[in-house]
Design an enzyme around this catalytic site. Structure first.
Site, short mmCIF file in Angstrom:
data_model
loop_
_atom_site.label_atom_id
_atom_site.label_comp_id
_atom_site.label_asym_id
_atom_site.label_seq_id
_atom_site.Cartn_x
_atom_site.Cartn_y
_atom_site.Cartn_z
N ASN A 134 -13.17 -26.38 -39.61
CA ASN A 134 -11.75 -26.77 -39.59
C ASN A 134 -11.61 -28.16 -40.19
O ASN A 134 -12.36 -29.07 -39.85
CB ASN A 134 -11.24 -26.80 -38.14
CG ASN A 134 -9.88 -27.48 -38.02
OD1 ASN A 134 -8.86 -26.90 -38.39
ND2 ASN A 134 -9.87 -28.73 -37.54
N GLU A 135 -10.64 -28.31 -41.05
CA GLU A 135 -10.35 -29.62 -41.66
C GLU A 135 -11.64 -30.36 -42.00
O GLU A 135 -11.84 -31.51 -41.61
CB GLU A 135 -9.42 -30.44 -40.76
CG GLU A 135 -8.07 -29.79 -40.57
CD GLU A 135 -6.96 -30.68 -40.02
OE1 GLU A 135 -7.24 -31.81 -39.59
OE2 GLU A 135 -5.79 -30.23 -40.03
N TYR A 194 1.99 -30.00 -41.69
CA TYR A 194 2.89 -30.33 -40.58
C TYR A 194 4.17 -30.98 -41.11
O TYR A 194 4.14 -31.72 -42.08
CB TYR A 194 2.21 -31.30 -39.62
CG TYR A 194 1.15 -30.64 -38.76
CD1 TYR A 194 1.50 -29.97 -37.59
CD2 TYR A 194 -0.20 -30.66 -39.11
CE1 TYR A 194 0.55 -29.36 -36.79
CE2 TYR A 194 -1.17 -30.04 -38.31
CZ TYR A 194 -0.77 -29.39 -37.15
OH TYR A 194 -1.70 -28.78 -36.36
N GLU A 251 -5.64 -25.00 -28.76
CA GLU A 251 -6.81 -25.88 -28.87
C GLU A 251 -7.10 -26.51 -27.51
O GLU A 251 -6.20 -26.63 -26.67
CB GLU A 251 -6.50 -26.97 -29.92
CG GLU A 251 -7.63 -27.96 -30.14
CD GLU A 251 -7.45 -28.84 -31.37
OE1 GLU A 251 -6.34 -28.83 -31.95
OE2 GLU A 251 -8.42 -29.53 -31.75
N GLU A 306 -2.22 -23.89 -39.35
CA GLU A 306 -1.59 -24.96 -38.57
C GLU A 306 -0.30 -25.36 -39.28
O GLU A 306 -0.34 -25.84 -40.42
CB GLU A 306 -2.51 -26.17 -38.42
CG GLU A 306 -3.69 -25.89 -37.51
CD GLU A 306 -4.56 -27.12 -37.21
OE1 GLU A 306 -4.02 -28.25 -37.19
OE2 GLU A 306 -5.77 -26.93 -37.00
O1 AHR Z 1 -3.06 -29.49 -34.05
C1 AHR Z 1 -3.55 -30.77 -33.85
C2 AHR Z 1 -4.62 -31.17 -34.88
O2 AHR Z 1 -4.04 -31.22 -36.14
C3 AHR Z 1 -5.76 -30.22 -35.06
O3 AHR Z 1 -6.77 -30.39 -34.13
C4 AHR Z 1 -6.25 -30.54 -36.41
O4 AHR Z 1 -6.85 -29.44 -37.07
C5 AHR Z 1 -5.03 -31.05 -37.14
O5 AHR Z 1 -5.25 -32.25 -37.76
#
Ligand code: AHR
Length: 502
Positions: A172-173, A248, A25, A304
């Site tokens: 995205n998101e 995550y 990114e 992600e």
């Molecule tokens: O990877 C960092 C961020 O995490 C990304 O930009 C986003 O899609 C997610 O919240």
């Protein structure tokens, strides 16, 4: 003694190479400095791409790269990143660190990077602040062959031949940084935007990916699928080839996440427990997907994943720079095994992010580069790319502290393209080595070659000591008929390449 049972004759599914994908990114020092330094840099480069980094990435056979974001994607206007560099717009990257984005890395540069890496391209389009026309024309610019305004513009900018876009993300998101939308609203927007994302090659080459859920937001998955499937022929599969999922591993919580290098036994096991939640997510989102798509035409795209800690002290909080230890390697080993095990539904996964951001495989500082422990896990798992998952199962015991209980071992086994059986096992224990007996049904073992990554959980590589953690060969296996016996040390990731006779 833990027993690992492998059935070499029972194939459970194809492990897409894309399960070992990456994400880059416009965030911190991932693109700029990490991958791209520009043609005039003193750091050795080919057309602006760092030679050392590209060489290291080629070693792990990066299958696919996602770009330009992340949250950046829904603020990105692709026209700002084409044409002569001197005239490209300069702006502030408001989302990530408030630094100047000079757009010197744009579409042409991304395609050049993927060409150098020999990987597929995954472009993420802008739904949050972009128009349907803008998205449609970007796809035309990149892929149209023949006479068209965008193909002509591409040629004028030095690239007459079209590129291949293998995957295209429509937003995205969009439940968050991509527009704070409700799922039914996004579902309808998805239907509209994707209509104009054309596959100009007419061979279903370009695969469309809809924005999926944040971790355990099952309502998002259900509502997006309901909206995209309603009043549409079944064979359209909700107009998508894939639905994303972001998850995550945050050891504590989003406010205070925990440090990359400082953690005790409790937090170590808590981190692993949180990582293992990935399997629940795959199963539960997968069950919802099964309601609309029982034949699994829509891939789950975990684009992600990885650890997310507090940023390293003294660095820009918006740059998400963190160190990477053996704990991260164990997290990677667990996740990659899970993706393999669920390869019937999971069709791509992209670690966040490739260089200098979150759970990177590479860190750079000026002209220096280090490979992180996570890098070596990808290196050892690459034999699973485009392999056939084999039936396997390992006996485990519960370990950990207090509420943070995890199984001691994680594994996956595949029949590789090279004809060998590849076994990857991760030992989650901070303190115990385990004797393992691997029994291969109806097969006599001919040979085994091993490689291992091991070290104290806090061990990591720095620019002064770049090789504290690195993979080593492992030759402590003993073979008897159809059984391989060995001891897997604490905190380690092991890869065995096994040749069998039927
Ligand atoms: O990877 C960092 C961020 O995490 C990304 O930009 C986003 O899609 C997610 O919240």
């Amino acid at each position: 003694m833990a027993k690992l049972y492998v059935n070499p004759k029972v194939k459970k599914g194809h492990i897409n190479k894309e399960l070992q994908g990456h994400f880059s990114e416009h965030l911190g020092r991932c693109i700029y400095e990490g991958l791209y330094v520009g043609e005039n840099s003193e750091i050795p480069n080919v057309n602006g791409m760092r030679k050392d980094v590209v060489e290291a990435l080629k070693e792990i056979q990066v299958p696919v790269l996602r770009w330009p974001g992340g949250c950046f994607a829904d603020e990105y206007h692709w026209r700002d990143g084409i044409g002569p560099k001197e005239t490209r717009k300069k702006m502030i990257n408001t989302h990530w660190g408030g630094v100047v984005e000079d757009n010197s890395f744009g579409t042409h540069e991304f395609m050049e990077l993927c060409e150098q890496l020999g990987c597929e391209t995954y472009i993420n389009g802008n739904v949050g602040s972009g128009t349907v026309q803008e998205m449609s024309e970007w796809v035309e610019y990149m892929t149209f062959e023949g006479v068209s305004p965008m193909a002509d513009l591409r040629a004028k900018n030095g690239h007459p031949d079209p590129w291949s876009v293998d995957f295209f993300g429509v937003g995205n998101e969009n439940w968050g940084c991509g527009g704070n939308m409700n799922p039914d609203y996004y579902g309808n927007l998805y239907r509209r935007y994707q209509t104009y994302v054309r596959d100009y090659k007419h061979d279903s080459h370009l695969k469309k990916i809809a924005c999926g859920a944040n971790a355990g937001d099952f309502n998002w998955t259900a509502e997006v699928l309901r909206t995209t499937h309603s009043n549409a022929p079944k064979e359209f599969h909700g107009f998508m080839n894939g639905l994303s999922l972001h998850y995550y591993t945050v050891p504590l919580d989003w406010k205070v996440k925990g440090k990359a290098l400082e953690f005790d036994e409790d937090l170590y096991y808590q981190t692993l427990k949180k990582t293992l939640y990935m399997e629940t997510l795959i199963k539960q989102h997968g069950a919802i997907m099964d309601q609309y798509d029982p034949d699994k035409n829509i891939g789950m795209i975990i684009d992600e994943w990885g650890t997310w800690y507090d940023v390293e002290d003294g660095t820009n909080p918006g740059f998400l720079y963190q160190q990477n230890t053996m704990r991260d390697a164990v997290v990677a080993g667990i996740n990659l095994n899970l993706f393999n095990k669920h390869c019937d539904r999971v069709k791509m996964a992209n670690i966040a992010q490739m260089v200098n951001v979150l759970q990177s495989v590479i860190l750079t500082e000026g002209d220096k580069m280090v490979k992180t422990p996570t890098y070596y896990v990808f290196d050892m798992y690459k034999a699973h790319q485009d392999a056939e998952l084999l039936e396997s199962s390992i006996e485990t015991v519960e370990i950990g502290t207090g509420e943070n209980k995890v199984p001691n071992l994680s594994e996956s086994v595949s029949l590789g393209k090279d004809g060998k059986i590849h076994v990857t096992i991760t030992n989650l224990s901070m303190s115990e080595d385990y004797a393992v007996e691997s029994v291969f049904a109806e097969s006599a073992i001919e040979s085994v070659a091993g490689e291992i990554l091991t070290g104290e959980v806090h061990a990591h590589n720095t620019f002064d000591a770049p090789e504290t953690v690195k993979k080593e060969s492992f030759d402590s296996c003993s073979i008897k008929d159809n059984t391989i016996s060995f001891t897997i040390p604490k905190n380690s990731i092991l890869h065995l390449a096994v040749t069998v006779r039927d």
